[in-house]
Design an enzyme around this catalytic site. Structure first.
Site, PDB file in Angstrom:
ATOM      1  N   ASP A  64       0.837  -1.201   0.000  1.00 46.69           N
ATOM      2  CA  ASP A  64       0.000   0.000   0.000  1.00 46.69           C
ATOM      3  C   ASP A  64       0.874   1.255   0.000  1.00 46.69           C
ATOM      4  O   ASP A  64       1.970   1.258   0.562  1.00 46.69           O
ATOM      5  CB  ASP A  64      -0.886  -0.028   1.256  1.00 46.69           C
ATOM      6  CG  ASP A  64      -2.054   0.938   1.143  1.00 46.69           C
ATOM      7  OD1 ASP A  64      -2.333   1.432   0.030  1.00 46.69           O
ATOM      8  OD2 ASP A  64      -2.689   1.209   2.178  1.00 46.69           O
ATOM      9  N   ASN A  94     -10.601  -3.170  -6.403  1.00 46.98           N
ATOM     10  CA  ASN A  94      -9.843  -2.147  -7.148  1.00 46.98           C
ATOM     11  C   ASN A  94     -10.420  -1.860  -8.539  1.00 46.98           C
ATOM     12  O   ASN A  94     -10.080  -0.850  -9.156  1.00 46.98           O
ATOM     13  CB  ASN A  94      -8.367  -2.544  -7.299  1.00 46.98           C
ATOM     14  CG  ASN A  94      -7.571  -2.439  -6.018  1.00 46.98           C
ATOM     15  OD1 ASN A  94      -6.577  -3.145  -5.821  1.00 46.98           O
ATOM     16  ND2 ASN A  94      -7.965  -1.547  -5.121  1.00 46.98           N
TER      17      ASN A  94
HETATM   18  C1  FPP Z   1      -2.190   0.104  -3.255  1.00 46.41           C
HETATM   19  O1  FPP Z   1      -1.643   1.385  -3.084  1.00 46.41           O
HETATM   20  C2  FPP Z   1      -1.541  -0.518  -4.383  1.00 46.41           C
HETATM   21  C3  FPP Z   1      -2.181  -1.041  -5.455  1.00 46.41           C
HETATM   22  C4  FPP Z   1      -3.655  -1.084  -5.569  1.00 46.41           C
HETATM   23  C5  FPP Z   1      -1.440  -1.576  -6.600  1.00 46.41           C
HETATM   24  C6  FPP Z   1      -0.270  -2.438  -6.266  1.00 46.41           C
HETATM   25  C7  FPP Z   1       0.601  -2.473  -7.455  1.00 46.41           C
HETATM   26  C8  FPP Z   1       1.945  -2.407  -7.436  1.00 46.41           C
HETATM   27  C9  FPP Z   1       2.744  -2.439  -6.199  1.00 46.41           C
HETATM   28  C10 FPP Z   1       2.744  -2.245  -8.662  1.00 46.41           C
HETATM   29  C11 FPP Z   1       2.840  -3.357  -9.588  1.00 46.41           C
HETATM   30  C12 FPP Z   1       2.739  -4.734  -9.047  1.00 46.41           C
HETATM   31  C13 FPP Z   1       3.260  -5.797  -9.684  1.00 46.41           C
HETATM   32  C14 FPP Z   1       3.058  -7.154  -9.136  1.00 46.41           C
HETATM   33  C15 FPP Z   1       4.059  -5.649 -10.893  1.00 46.41           C
HETATM   34  P1  FPP Z   1      -2.485   2.673  -3.454  1.00 46.41           P
HETATM   35  O2  FPP Z   1      -2.190   3.022  -4.849  1.00 46.41           O
HETATM   36  O3  FPP Z   1      -3.896   2.434  -3.109  1.00 46.41           O
HETATM   37  O4  FPP Z   1      -1.827   3.728  -2.529  1.00 46.41           O
HETATM   38  P2  FPP Z   1      -2.545   4.883  -1.720  1.00 46.41           P
HETATM   39  O5  FPP Z   1      -3.247   4.192  -0.570  1.00 46.41           O
HETATM   40  O6  FPP Z   1      -1.411   5.709  -1.268  1.00 46.41           O
HETATM   41  O7  FPP Z   1      -3.475   5.599  -2.641  1.00 46.41           O
END
Ligand code: FPP
Length: 242
Positions: A21, A69
């Site tokens: 996250d 998501n």
């Molecule tokens: C949550 O952080 C993260 C995600 C929904 C996406 C996770 C994806 C990756 C780490 C990158 C690619 C992964 C792979 C396996 C290649 P958020 O974006 O919701 O963060 P926030 O809470 O700060 O908005």
């Protein structure tokens, strides 16, 4: 930290799960679009997979995209799907070279055909990897998986073992994975967000305020080190006191 530091722990039997996250906030504070945070997050995934394999961790599962998501803006969802495909295309050969078996868990019926084909190729060519099992959760919901497993077993009297097997089948992971030992969540929130709910029944939880793109191999080592100091009782009493 050298692996000998964890000598009391058999890391090859350890299942570490990661809720990655904080990509969006990491990008926001830099005035960048969220997609830039996800790209930085993908670079972190690469480094952490390598570190986990070097430490000798047996199973690593990362939460890349929850079924909830899909409710994000279409542009962000498309950017993430492109990123997953690019990551798998770029990393499959490295996985083979390093003995890493790659699997994707979750629903597949809502993924685009190109991503689907890339997943199937990655899984097929890495299937012999024995150094580490790396699982990426995409379109994953633990509650939906539990419902699908229950539906598969309708009419049967399930045991924990048959249910766990049905759960694996429900997320396209028929040979499953051991229960989660250590769940790490970055980004400062302290919740499970529908990730591996059954498998985390006795997981030790580790929360860090670090945003995912800033998470480093040393942070993974620190979390495992913290885990090594925990007393896991699984509901039992370890030292009877009277
Ligand atoms: C949550 O952080 C993260 C995600 C929904 C996406 C996770 C994806 C990756 C780490 C990158 C690619 C992964 C792979 C396996 C290649 P958020 O974006 O919701 O963060 P926030 O809470 O700060 O908005």
């Amino acid at each position: 930290m050298p692996q000998s530091t964890f000598s009391a722990l058999d890391l090859s039997r350890l299942h570490v799960a990661l809720i990655m996250d904080g990509n969006g906030r990491w990008a926001n504070v830099r005035g960048w679009p969220r997609a830039a945070g996800h790209r930085a997050g993908a670079r972190t995934v690469r480094r952490i997979v390598e570190a986990a394999r070097e430490m000798g961790i047996g199973t690593l599962t990362v939460y890349a995209f929850s079924s909830d998501n899909w409710q994000r803006p279409g542009r962000e969802v498309s950017a993430l799907m492109r990123l997953f495909r690019a990551y798998l295309v770029g990393e499959t050969r490295r996985c083979v070279e390093n003995g890493v078996r790659l699997s994707v868990i979750g629903r597949r019926d809502r993924l685009g055909p190109e991503l689907l084909a890339t997943i199937e190729t990655a899984e097929r060519v890495t299937v012999g990897g024995e150094a580490m099992h790396f699982r990426v959760a995409i379109d994953y919901s633990a509650r939906d998986a539990i419902l699908r497993a229950a539906a598969r077993l309708a009419g049967e009297e399930p045991t924990r073992e048959t249910f766990a097997r049905a759960l694996g089948e429900a997320v396209h992971s028929p040979d499953g994975a051991p229960e989660v030992d250590l769940l790490i969540r970055t980004g400062g929130e302290q919740r499970l967000s529908d990730f591996l709910l059954w498998e985390c029944s006795y997981a030790e939880l580790f929360f860090t305020p670090k945003m995912w793109p800033d998470f480093e191999p040393a942070d993974l080592q620190a979390a495992v080190w913290d885990f090594a100091g925990r007393e896991r009782r699984f509901g039992r009493v370890l030292r009877a006191t009277g």
